[in-house]
Design an enzyme around this catalytic site. Structure first.
Site, PDB file in Angstrom:
ATOM      1  N   ILE A 203       0.651  -0.886   0.185  1.00  0.00           N
ATOM      2  CA  ILE A 203       0.085  -0.008   0.008  1.00  0.00           C
ATOM      3  C   ILE A 203       1.254   1.272   0.318  1.00  0.00           C
ATOM      4  O   ILE A 203       1.703   0.950   0.773  1.00  0.00           O
ATOM      5  CB  ILE A 203      -0.365   0.100   1.108  1.00  0.00           C
ATOM      6  N   GLU A 204       0.150   2.121  -0.835  1.00  0.00           N
ATOM      7  CA  GLU A 204       1.195   3.540  -0.634  1.00  0.00           C
ATOM      8  C   GLU A 204       0.414   4.801  -0.433  1.00  0.00           C
ATOM      9  O   GLU A 204      -1.180   4.285  -1.133  1.00  0.00           O
ATOM     10  CB  GLU A 204       2.182   3.468  -2.741  1.00  0.00           C
ATOM     11  N   VAL A 205       0.465   5.623   0.266  1.00  0.00           N
ATOM     12  CA  VAL A 205      -0.553   6.153   0.700  1.00  0.00           C
ATOM     13  C   VAL A 205       0.431   7.996   0.249  1.00  0.00           C
ATOM     14  O   VAL A 205       0.943   7.876   0.840  1.00  0.00           O
ATOM     15  CB  VAL A 205      -1.138   6.902   1.360  1.00  0.00           C
TER      16      VAL A 205
END
Length: 125
Positions: free
Chosen positions: A119-121
């Site tokens: 997951i990249e935020v």
């Protein structure tokens, strides 16, 4: 020809664990649709959840938990989100780092969900 993404499907080991993670860590909303199917809603999009081994047909050719890698754009400052991750005992595996998004530069952090999806935020720069 394409205007936006409506939904994507995530194959997971444990739907309840996934629902808990995405609602608590990413603030998504759990929804139920169809014949008691589960999804995660955020903005105008959703992530439909398939239980591994019980995927809804038609499905991806080789659905597997942990094979996804995606990026979400934050509505809050990245530093505030990093503090939220720390309170949730989520291990950041990279970042903050600068990346290139679909429309602009990004400032991003990376972590994994319960199935080890990446997951990249990000905040837009």
């Amino acid at each position: 020809m394409i205007s936006h993404l409506d939904h994507l499907v995530l194959t997971v080991e444990d739907i309840q664990k996934t629902l808990s993670f995405y609602t608590k860590v990413l603030g998504m909303k759990e929804i139920t649709f169809g014949e008691n199917r589960k999804a995660l809603q955020f903005g105008d999009q959703k992530i439909n959840l398939h239980q591994t081994g019980l995927e809804i047909k038609p499905h991806a050719n080789s659905p597997q938990p942990g094979s996804s890698d995606f990026c979400f754009i934050l509505t809050i400052p990245l530093q505030q989100f990093i503090e939220h991750l720390k309170k949730q005992n989520i291990n950041i595996i990279d970042g903050p780092v600068e990346r290139t998004g679909s429309t602009s530069k990004l400032l991003s952090v990376y972590f994994r969900d319960p199935d080890k999806n990446l997951i990249e935020v990000s905040n837009l720069k």
